[in-house]
Design a protein around this motif. Sequence first.
Motif, PDB file in Angstrom:
ATOM      1  N   VAL A  26      -0.194  -1.047   8.636  1.00 15.03           N
ATOM      2  CA  VAL A  26      -1.504  -0.499   9.022  1.00 15.03           C
ATOM      3  C   VAL A  26      -2.202  -1.371  10.074  1.00 15.03           C
ATOM      4  O   VAL A  26      -3.385  -1.182  10.347  1.00 15.03           O
ATOM      5  N   ASP A  27      -1.465  -2.323  10.633  1.00 16.36           N
ATOM      6  CA  ASP A  27      -2.002  -3.190  11.683  1.00 16.36           C
ATOM      7  C   ASP A  27      -3.235  -3.945  11.192  1.00 16.36           C
ATOM      8  O   ASP A  27      -4.308  -3.895  11.798  1.00 16.36           O
ATOM      9  N   SER A  28      -3.062  -4.630  10.069  1.00 15.92           N
ATOM     10  CA  SER A  28      -4.131  -5.431   9.481  1.00 15.92           C
ATOM     11  C   SER A  28      -3.531  -6.770   9.077  1.00 15.92           C
ATOM     12  O   SER A  28      -2.407  -7.087   9.460  1.00 15.92           O
ATOM     13  N   SER A  29      -4.267  -7.553   8.301  1.00 14.26           N
ATOM     14  CA  SER A  29      -3.732  -8.832   7.828  1.00 14.26           C
ATOM     15  C   SER A  29      -3.575  -8.793   6.306  1.00 14.26           C
ATOM     16  O   SER A  29      -4.228  -8.007   5.630  1.00 14.26           O
ATOM     17  N   ARG A  30      -2.731  -9.680   5.803  1.00 10.00           N
ATOM     18  CA  ARG A  30      -2.537  -9.770   4.360  1.00 10.00           C
ATOM     19  C   ARG A  30      -3.847 -10.132   3.675  1.00 10.00           C
ATOM     20  O   ARG A  30      -4.180  -9.609   2.612  1.00 10.00           O
ATOM     21  N   ASP A  46     -10.850   4.085   9.934  1.00  8.63           N
ATOM     22  CA  ASP A  46      -9.592   3.981  10.680  1.00  8.63           C
ATOM     23  C   ASP A  46      -8.487   3.391   9.812  1.00  8.63           C
ATOM     24  O   ASP A  46      -7.375   3.922   9.739  1.00  8.63           O
ATOM     25  N   ILE A  47      -8.797   2.302   9.108  1.00  6.41           N
ATOM     26  CA  ILE A  47      -7.796   1.663   8.233  1.00  6.41           C
ATOM     27  C   ILE A  47      -7.484   2.568   7.048  1.00  6.41           C
ATOM     28  O   ILE A  47      -6.321   2.710   6.653  1.00  6.41           O
ATOM     29  N   LEU A  49      -7.512   5.780   6.961  1.00  3.39           N
ATOM     30  CA  LEU A  49      -6.622   6.845   7.455  1.00  3.39           C
ATOM     31  C   LEU A  49      -5.196   6.337   7.620  1.00  3.39           C
ATOM     32  O   LEU A  49      -4.240   7.024   7.272  1.00  3.39           O
ATOM     33  N   LYS A  50      -5.053   5.124   8.141  1.00  2.71           N
ATOM     34  CA  LYS A  50      -3.713   4.536   8.293  1.00  2.71           C
ATOM     35  C   LYS A  50      -3.054   4.333   6.925  1.00  2.71           C
ATOM     36  O   LYS A  50      -1.863   4.597   6.756  1.00  2.71           O
ATOM     37  N   ILE A  51      -3.836   3.841   5.962  1.00  2.00           N
ATOM     38  CA  ILE A  51      -3.305   3.612   4.617  1.00  2.00           C
ATOM     39  C   ILE A  51      -2.875   4.941   3.994  1.00  2.00           C
ATOM     40  O   ILE A  51      -1.791   5.047   3.413  1.00  2.00           O
ATOM     41  N   ALA A  52      -3.723   5.955   4.124  1.00  2.00           N
ATOM     42  CA  ALA A  52      -3.373   7.280   3.588  1.00  2.00           C
ATOM     43  C   ALA A  52      -2.083   7.782   4.221  1.00  2.00           C
ATOM     44  O   ALA A  52      -1.209   8.326   3.537  1.00  2.00           O
ATOM     45  N   LYS A  53      -1.961   7.582   5.526  1.00  2.00           N
ATOM     46  CA  LYS A  53      -0.771   8.065   6.232  1.00  2.00           C
ATOM     47  C   LYS A  53       0.502   7.347   5.777  1.00  2.00           C
ATOM     48  O   LYS A  53       1.515   7.987   5.513  1.00  2.00           O
ATOM     49  N   VAL A  54       0.457   6.025   5.635  1.00  2.00           N
ATOM     50  CA  VAL A  54       1.676   5.302   5.243  1.00  2.00           C
ATOM     51  C   VAL A  54       2.084   5.615   3.808  1.00  2.00           C
ATOM     52  O   VAL A  54       3.264   5.543   3.479  1.00  2.00           O
ATOM     53  N   PHE A  55       1.109   5.972   2.964  1.00  2.00           N
ATOM     54  CA  PHE A  55       1.438   6.333   1.583  1.00  2.00           C
ATOM     55  C   PHE A  55       1.628   7.831   1.406  1.00  2.00           C
ATOM     56  O   PHE A  55       1.940   8.291   0.304  1.00  2.00           O
ATOM     57  N   ASP A  56       1.407   8.597   2.470  1.00  2.00           N
ATOM     58  CA  ASP A  56       1.554  10.057   2.447  1.00  2.00           C
ATOM     59  C   ASP A  56       0.672  10.692   1.368  1.00  2.00           C
ATOM     60  O   ASP A  56       1.121  11.492   0.559  1.00  2.00           O
ATOM     61  N   VAL A  57      -0.595  10.266   1.358  1.00  3.46           N
ATOM     62  CA  VAL A  57      -1.589  10.827   0.451  1.00  3.46           C
ATOM     63  C   VAL A  57      -2.813  11.226   1.280  1.00  3.46           C
ATOM     64  O   VAL A  57      -2.943  10.833   2.436  1.00  3.46           O
ATOM     65  N   SER A  58      -3.710  11.985   0.672  1.00  4.93           N
ATOM     66  CA  SER A  58      -4.928  12.365   1.374  1.00  4.93           C
ATOM     67  C   SER A  58      -5.966  11.251   1.277  1.00  4.93           C
ATOM     68  O   SER A  58      -5.903  10.399   0.384  1.00  4.93           O
TER      69      SER A  58
END
Length: 109
Positions: A26-30, A46-47, A49-58
Amino acid sequence: MLDIGGKITELRKVKKWSQEDLAKKVDSSRVMIGNYERNTNTPSIDILLKIAKVFDVSLDYIVGEGQLSTYDKDVLKRIEDIEHLPDEDKNHLFYVIDNLIKAVKLKSL
């Protein structure tokens, strides 16, 4: 209070990803992922949305809000597909679904 961090942690553990793995995706830091998971920081839209996308959830699923927030994307896609069927086909499908649900409920008695 929303437990966005708990949902992120849960989703990450299901994928068996480290916080570092998720951060890279998600282009963030640990450190920030850790802060999100502890609910000490709230992710930006923005983050999220990226998290939702990588986990394939809404997004609703992550924030735990809305009537459909507990449904995964596959269920929501099927509901959407059903909504676009002709009424006659919907009625046939509902008949089958209703009878399957009834059978499962009877089995569990």
